[in-house]
Structure formats: C-alpha cells, structure tokens
Design an enzyme around this catalytic site. Structure first.
Site, mmCIF file in Angstrom:
data_model
loop_
_atom_site.group_PDB
_atom_site.id
_atom_site.type_symbol
_atom_site.label_atom_id
_atom_site.label_comp_id
_atom_site.label_asym_id
_atom_site.label_seq_id
_atom_site.Cartn_x
_atom_site.Cartn_y
_atom_site.Cartn_z
ATOM 1 N N HIS A 1 41.539 44.127 46.135
ATOM 2 C CA HIS A 1 41.389 42.587 45.975
ATOM 3 C C HIS A 1 39.392 42.613 45.427
ATOM 4 O O HIS A 1 39.514 41.530 46.086
ATOM 5 C CB HIS A 1 41.230 41.922 47.139
ATOM 6 N N LYS B 1 33.731 27.764 48.800
ATOM 7 C CA LYS B 1 34.010 29.148 49.109
ATOM 8 C C LYS B 1 33.134 29.352 49.945
ATOM 9 O O LYS B 1 32.406 29.302 50.390
ATOM 10 C CB LYS B 1 33.863 29.779 47.854
ATOM 11 N N ARG B 2 33.863 31.345 50.471
ATOM 12 C CA ARG B 2 32.662 31.904 51.388
ATOM 13 C C ARG B 2 31.259 32.052 50.618
ATOM 14 O O ARG B 2 31.100 31.702 49.804
ATOM 15 C CB ARG B 2 33.344 33.313 51.832
ATOM 16 N N LYS C 1 28.440 35.570 45.181
ATOM 17 C CA LYS C 1 29.287 33.140 44.504
ATOM 18 C C LYS C 1 28.272 32.576 44.280
ATOM 19 O O LYS C 1 28.611 31.672 43.446
ATOM 20 C CB LYS C 1 30.216 33.330 45.789
ATOM 21 N N THR D 1 40.883 31.576 43.140
ATOM 22 C CA THR D 1 41.708 30.991 44.405
ATOM 23 C C THR D 1 41.498 29.369 43.828
ATOM 24 O O THR D 1 42.145 28.778 43.635
ATOM 25 C CB THR D 1 43.379 31.449 44.721
ATOM 26 N N LYS E 1 42.483 26.258 42.351
ATOM 27 C CA LYS E 1 43.141 24.405 42.668
ATOM 28 C C LYS E 1 42.564 23.388 42.777
ATOM 29 O O LYS E 1 43.327 22.335 42.497
ATOM 30 C CB LYS E 1 42.862 24.894 44.430
HETATM 31 C C1 NBG Z 1 39.364 38.145 47.811
HETATM 32 C C2 NBG Z 1 38.932 37.709 46.803
HETATM 33 C C3 NBG Z 1 38.892 36.935 46.099
HETATM 34 C C4 NBG Z 1 40.047 37.093 45.442
HETATM 35 C C5 NBG Z 1 41.046 37.191 46.592
HETATM 36 C C6 NBG Z 1 42.398 37.078 46.796
HETATM 37 C C7 NBG Z 1 38.632 39.612 49.577
HETATM 38 C C8 NBG Z 1 38.434 41.196 49.693
HETATM 39 N N1 NBG Z 1 39.074 39.584 48.108
HETATM 40 O O1 NBG Z 1 38.250 37.388 44.390
HETATM 41 O O2 NBG Z 1 37.048 38.083 46.365
HETATM 42 O O3 NBG Z 1 40.994 36.089 45.147
HETATM 43 O O4 NBG Z 1 40.433 37.954 47.249
HETATM 44 O O5 NBG Z 1 42.996 38.208 45.660
HETATM 45 O O6 NBG Z 1 38.456 38.923 50.427
#
Ligand code: NBG
Length: 828
Positions: A371, A562-563, A568, A670, A674
């Site tokens: 991920h 988002k975080r 980002k 994701t 949404k």
């Molecule tokens: C996160 C990514 C996102 C991705 C999500 C779900 C981690 C390690 N990765 O871009 O930064 O959408 O995973 O796949 O949290």
C-alpha cells in the site's frame, strides 16, 4: 447530521409493513428492559441507542448462525483478511441499511416518540485504523459479505483507537479515544476462544520420536489472545461474516505467590504488561520503526489469527496438510507479514511437518498487498530486536532467506549485488529484517492498489522481485462500498438515482452507467443541482455547528479531507487559497466564483511539519474569514476530528475534490472515489487511482494538473531548485512572503519558518514546481463552475461512470485472480 439526510428517504426494496414496525418497537422495548434494565422514562440517550442496537444485533446473530452452520457443513474455502487496522465507522445505520430496515426502524422509533437521527448520532465509532488502509479493509469486509464469500477479518481490538482530534488555538491536540467507555453492543466476547501467544525466550534442538531433527521454542512469556467477534452483514443477503478482533490478557491475572508474600504490585505487573499489547493503535508516524510494542502487536495478531484458523480447520480435517485449500490469507500491507514465518513455524514445530511441505503450504496460502511507495514507510525490524522478541521466528526467517537466496544465485550466477538487494536481511548499516521482502518471498501473489502504483512497484520498489517472479505480480485497483458512501451518507442522491434508473446500481457494477444519458436532460440536471444544493446546506449547517464559521451554500465547496502528510500537499492547496485571497484584495472585480475551502484530517502526533500545516490553515482562515473585503467571496474552514462518521457529512456536500499529491507518492487514494461517487469533480495530479478515475469519467470531467511521475524524475535528475520558482513567479513569491512575513501570524516571523524554509530550501514534494499549473487549473475550475449546466453535466457523469471504483469490483478481482474462492449463498 447524517440524520437530516435521512428524512425524505424511500427505499423501494424495503420490506416495511406494519408487522415489521411493530416488531421493531417490541424488540426495542424488550431490549431496553431485559438487556439494559431500564424503562422508557429513565432511559438515557445511550440506553436508547443501545436498545435499538441490540434489536439489530438479534437479527444479525440469526444470520450469522445460519452462515456459520453453512460454512461448517460445506467446509467452504474462506478468505482471511489479516489487517492491523479496520476503520469500520458507525454500525447502526449501516446494519439497518444492509438489513433493508432503515425506514421501518426509523418509523418504529418515531412511533415511540424518538428521534432516529439522535440514536444514530449517539454511536461512538470504532476508530481502529489510521486512514485509507484501515477503511479499505472495512469496505472489503462489506463487499465480501455482500458477494456471499465466506470470510473472516482478523485484527486487534485496540482499547484506544486513533486519537480524537481537538483544535486549540489552531493547533492539533490529541485526546485518548475511549471508544469502549459506554459499551459496545456490536461485539460478542468469546472468552472460550483463548489463544496462547509466545514471546521471547530461547530455542532448543531435539530429536523427535522418528529420529528427526526438531526445534522447540521455549518462550519467556505467554500472552493470551481473547476473541471478540463483530458480525459483518452483507447488503440484502443472508450472509453474515465475522470480524474477529483479539484482545490481550495475562495468562494469570494474579501471580499468587507474589500476592501471598504481600507484594501486591508485583502480582498485577504481569497482567498490566500483557494487556499493553492491545492497548493502543499506533498512529502512523513516519518514524515508527523499531518500536518493540509494535512488533509484539504484529506477532500477537498473526499468531492468534493463524492458530485460530488451524483450530477451525482441525474441527473437520484430519491434519494440517489441507490448510492452504481451506484458506486464502491476504496480508494487508506488511503489518501482518510475520504470518509467513508464523505459519511456517506452526506447521513445522506444532504439526511436525517437513520444511518443504510447510513452506509450500505457507506460500500457497498467502497473498500480499502493498500500500505504499514511500521508502520510509516500508517496515524494517532491527535484527537484534526481532531475535529478542521472536527467537524462533528469526531462525525461520534465516532459513527462508537462505533457501531463497540459493535460488536467486542459481538463476543469476555471480550477481552478488542482486542477492544483496533481494535478501530479506538488510546488511547495510544496522542489520534488519525487511518485512516487504518476507511478504514477497512468502506469498504466491503480490499486488499494488492502483494501476500506476502496481507499475511503480514492478519498476522500482520491488523490481528485483518482479524480475524473478513476473507471474506473481498483479494489480487490483482499490474500491469503496457504495452502501456506506452513497446510500447511507447521501439519501438525496440515492433517491434521485434510484428514481431514474431503478435500484440495481446498489449491487450491479455497471448499472450506474444508465445514468449517462440523463446528463443531457435539463430537468434531471435541474433536480441534480437542487439535490447538491441541499447537501451543501446540510454541510454548511454542520460546519457552523462544529466551528462557528458561517459558509455560503451557494458557493463552490472545495474540499480536501485526508490524513495530513507533506506528500499529500495540503499546503499547496493553501498556497492557492492565499493567491486567490491576494487576487480578490487587489481586484475586487476579479471574476472568480465564491468558494468555501474545507480542510479536515489528522496529523500523526509526532509529525511536527504536518501539525504546523494544520496551524497554518487556521491562521490563514482567521485572516481571510475576517476580511470584510473578501468575506462573501472566500471562506476557509478546518473541520476538526475527521473520522468515518464525520466524513459521511462531508462527501455529499463537496463540489470539488482535492487529490493533489506529488505524482508517484499516493498509492491509490480512496477518498478520491468517495467524492466522485457523490458528484464532486476532481482536481488532481496524475497519481494513484486519479489516473484511472480520469480515464473512467472522461478527461473533460476531471481537472488535471501538475507533473507526471516521469516529469518529476526528470526534474529531480536535472537538480531541482525550488528557489528558482520562487524568484520567477511573482504570485508564488507573494504567497510565500505573506507566510514568512507574519501576515497570518500577527507579525511573528518564526511561527511558520519551518514550512517556508522547507519549501524554499528543498521542497521534497515539489509544491513550487506544480504551483503555477495548479493555480491555472483552479482558474479553469472557477470558469466551469460559472457554467452550471456544464458543471452539472460533469457531476452526473462522474457518478454515472464511477462503477469501476466500487469495492465489489475489487473483491471480485481478488476472488478470481488471487484467492480462488466462490460465493456460498446462505439459504433463507
Ligand atoms: C494507503 C495509501 C493510500 C491507499 C490506501 C489503501 C497506507 C500504508 N497506505 O493511497 O497511502 O489508498 O493505503 O490502499 O496507509
């Protein structure tokens, strides 16, 4: 606020009917009395919420018993999704939706004189995840159940989930998340399912009764894992699967010897130490590496999960040899990658298998999803720490590595560099175990989470592995559940779409496409615009409730939630806000439409730069929102404590979705999906799933800007000098100078210096290089917004063409290409 949305809801499929309404009323009263020991006059808001929750739970359990009976009888191949995080969101509304009972229950509560929305709002969500990765796991559980796939989610029952975020004087303050304080009606504790997990100690060789060399692990410490089950109901099916979370307990709560000798504190020490393991979720900090407790959590999770799977398997199977036929295990990132060593250990040591068989079973069982491409987020464990906590596993990892590297040498004679690069043990600097390598070697399938991400994995991060085993590499683009993120959060849109094309879209993947022709229907567009307007009004009301800031629902709602992370680039968004502010100040006739810029998200507690960006957002908001000259043209708000529940208020009201990471950094995203499925248009870079979203919705319905991955590389190779951009771009300079000169900090030059220095000095995420392209793209956004017909058309087409990004599609791909599992319908 979710609630307000629910008002005009009609669900064509709902069974409803008088008897059902009466049934809910009786169940509610019975549970209030029997389970909670209350009567209506003295019941608190929480009692009422619990009474309804228990009424729902009865129906879930009914389905769960039937499902588990069926799986047991059919020995169904089961997907086990191993994840350190599950970010579920509130259960009540979602379960009612999946039961098809949302309207009936609402009606029943109304007849009892209760406000349904208040009951929903009472629920404290289990925040057992950080962000996208944990929420993806939750969406996948929803789709697995909906697609009638036997599955178990395995995770940790953290006593404290992700912290609650408060804002004080513009700074983030973290508050412990006591989510279990008022009880959790959704979980079923299973004290009889208790699993012993070893830590530390040493190993001993011995010869078994067949004269074979064996190893025995004598752990120094045993911790007990207790299962807590949450039922995961599919949408409008009888399938109810399990999420099984483990909490850590001491083997003996009291050491009676110490107790009897009067040392009361020593007696409880072990209990405290053991329970620490499932105490708290680690907020994902870039500097997490090396935390012993984290390694212990990971081992605790995989050991409980695999032992539990083996226990279930042996209920019917004669021995462990068919394990891989019974289960498909998916490793959600490297957090559960220890499963590779643990399953091998269980098969070797506990079941007396030989290495070849144990290893073959392990490999055929595991699949690994990566991920992240951020090098600092790839987990590594120092060898000595690993050996101290898991001595037997370290031996096994060495053995795996040894055999693996022999294979590599055989294929690439003399290529020592390749061997060094591929090794599970990193020998450069402090020796450490590379968890991604362990996961790759131990899995039969490796996948990224968007096409671009998978491509970059193959090309860079896991290049040597993809050269070795090209056939193991796959790509499964992420998806999100439309049940929670359209139907539950956006009843207005749900009704409009259902009235237009029927209810099939809630499960059929490509059904939403039927909406496409409606994009050219003026009456439908008009209805769509009114629907979006109502959603903005609801969001504006929520924003005012939470922050006191009044926003204009006629304005363009430009949202980034988002975080917080530098990659980002929330601060790129801010540079645009400041530029827009300057333009409005200089030229009151400037033709941009009124905008409300909304931010939300948490920063990891130890991530100072991210926290300072949050402070900067507040500082800019304070100035901009108070300036009479621009007041009706630009508003900036930060909505505190972003979580699943709060996100459900935000998506429907958004017009513009900010997906502006530096190309090559966001694995998928994701939230981008949404937003689009709630009719927002995206402004985004060529990164993660943005690329595919743009392809799907059409380039003319997506605002693309910024460097591509290739351009980023070229610029870096040439030697990137952010200062050049600062010097040559007058508006950019003005924006940065305003921050540096204290325009947003009451003249204080130091407060935001770290941000300014970072941008002018190294700008690792290349904001300055993308600034001009971003600002120009935002101008285009403004222009399109001023043409409501065009905007609305694009908004409708975003929804019509988003079907590919539903999690049902993603899960079908996993089932077909990686897990090889079939649906097992549960009869009525
Ligand atoms: C996160 C990514 C996102 C991705 C999500 C779900 C981690 C390690 N990765 O871009 O930064 O959408 O995973 O796949 O949290």
């Amino acid at each position: 606020m979710a609630s307000g949305h629910l008002q005009n809801r009609t669900d064509a499929q709902e069974l409803g009917g008088r008897t059902d309404i009466e049934g809910w009323k009786r169940a509610f009263e019975r549970n209030l009395f029997n389970v909670l020991g209350r009567f209506p006059a003295t019941a608190t808001a929480n009692d009422r919420y619990l009474a309804l929750a228990y009424s729902v739970r009865e129906r879930l359990l009914d389905r769960w018993v039937k499902s588990s009976e069926t799986y047991y009888r059919e020995q169904a191949r089961t997907v086990c999704y191993l994840s350190a995080e599950f970010l579920l969101g509130p259960h009540l509304g979602n379960n009612l939706l999946n039961l098809g009972a949302l309207d009936t229950a609402k009606q029943a509560m109304a007849e009892l004189g209760l406000k349904f929305e208040r009951l929903l709002d009472q629920e404290e969500e289990p925040g057992l995840g950080n962000g996208g990765l944990g929420r993806l796991a939750a969406c996948y559980l929803d789709s697995l159940a909906t697609l009638q796939i036997p599955s178990i989610g395995y995770g940790i029952r953290y006593e404290f989930g992700i912290f609650d975020q408060q804002i004080r004087d513009g700074w983030q303050v973290e508050i412990a998340d006591k989510w279990l304080r008022l009880g959790n009606p959704w979980e079923i504790p299973r004290p009889e399912i208790a699993i012993n997990v070893g830590f530390g100690g040493h190993t001993e060789p011995y010869t078994d009764e067949h004269g074979r060399y064996r190893v025995r692990w004598i752990p120094a410490r045993i911790v007990k894992g207790i299962a807590h089950d949450t039922v995961i109901l599919g949408y409008r099916v009888n399938t109810a699967n399990l999420l099984r979370l483990w909490s850590a307990e001491a083997i003996n709560s009291f050491d009676f010897e110490s107790f009897n000798t009067g040392d009361y504190y020593a007696a409880v020490e072990e209990k405290v130490a053991s329970e620490t393991i499932s105490k708290v979720l680690y907020p994902n900090d870039t500097a997490l590496q090396g935390k012993q407790l984290r390694l212990e959590q990971q081992h605790f999770l995989v050991s409980c999960a695999l032992q539990d799977m083996m226990r279930i398997h042996l209920q019917r199977a004669p021995d462990a040899s068919g394990f891989h036929e019974r289960y498909a295990v998916q490793l959600n990132d490297t957090h559960p990658a220890l499963a590779v060593a643990e399953l091998t250990r269980i098969l070797l040591d506990d079941h007396g298998m030989d290495w070849a068989s144990a290893w073959q079973i392990t490999r055929q069982t595991m699949g690994y999803t990566n991920h992240t491409l951020l090098p600092e987020a790839l987990e590594k464990w120092p060898l000595d720490l690993f050996g101290r906590v898991l001595p037997r596993h370290l031996e096994i990892v060495h053995e795996i590595n040894h055999r693996f590297l022999d294979e590599v040498r055989l294929r690439n004679p003399g290529d020592h560099d390749r061997v060094r690069r591929l090794s599970i043990i990193d020998e450069s600097g402090e020796r450490s175990v590379r968890m991604a390598h362990l996961a790759c070697v131990g899995s039969h399938a490796i996948n990224g989470v968007a096409a671009l991400h998978s491509e970059l994995l193959r090309r860079d991060v896991l290049r040597d592995f993809s050269e070795l085993w090209p056939e193991k590499f796959l790509s499964v683009t992420n998806g999100v559940t439309p049940r929670r993120f359209i139907m539950l959060t956006n009843p207005g849109l749900t009704k409009l779409v259902t009235d237009a094309i029927g209810p099939g879209w809630t499960r059929g993947l490509e059904e939403l496409r039927k909406l496409e022709p409606m994009a050219d229907d003026p009456a439908f567009r008009d209805a769509w615009r009114r629907m979006k307007r109502r959603s903005r009004e609801a969001l504006a009301a929520e924003i005012q409730r939470q922050t006191g800031v009044v926003t204009d629902p006629a304005s363009l709602f430009d949202v980034q939630v988002k975080r917080f992370h530098e990659y980002k680039r929330q601060h790129l968004n801010l540079l645009h806000v400041i530029t827009l502010y300057h333009r409005l100040k200089c030229d009151p006739g400037y033709g941009a439409p009124a905008r409300t810029v909304v931010f939300a998200g948490k920063a990891a507690p130890g991530y100072m730069m991210a926290k300072r960006v949050i402070k900067l957002i507040h500082a800019v908001a304070d100035v901009v929102n108070q300036d009479r000259a621009t007041a009706d043209r630009l508003r900036v708000v930060f909505v505190p404590d972003y979580n699943v529940k709060h996100s459900q208020h935000i998506f429907p009201g958004a017009d513009l979705s900010e997906q502006i990471s530096m190309a090559g950094k966001e694995a998928s995203g994701t939230g981008n999906m949404k937003f689009a499925m709630n009719g927002a248009l995206t402004i985004g870079t060529c990164d993660g799933a943005n690329v595919e979203i743009r392809e799907a919705v059409g380039a003319e319905n997506f605002f693309l800007f910024g460097m591509t991955v290739a351009e980023v590389r070229r610029r870096l190779a040439q030697g990137y000098r952010p200062y050049d951009h600062y010097q040559s771009d007058q508006e950019l300079r003005a924006a940065i100078d305003a921050i540096a000169d204290g325009a947003f900090s009451g003249g204080d030059h130091d407060l935001f210096r770290p941000i300014v220095d970072n941008l002018l000095g190294s700008d690792p995420y290349m904001l300055l290089a993308d600034y001009r392209s971003y600002v120009e793209c935002q101008e285009e956004v403004g222009g399109v917004w001023l043409d409501p017909e065009r905007w609305t058309r694009s908004s409708i087409l975003n929804v019509a063409r988003i079907g590919r990004f539903l999690s049902d599609r993603a899960i079908r791909e996993y089932c077909r290409d990686i897990w090889h599992v079939q649906p097992v319908p549960i009869p009525d």
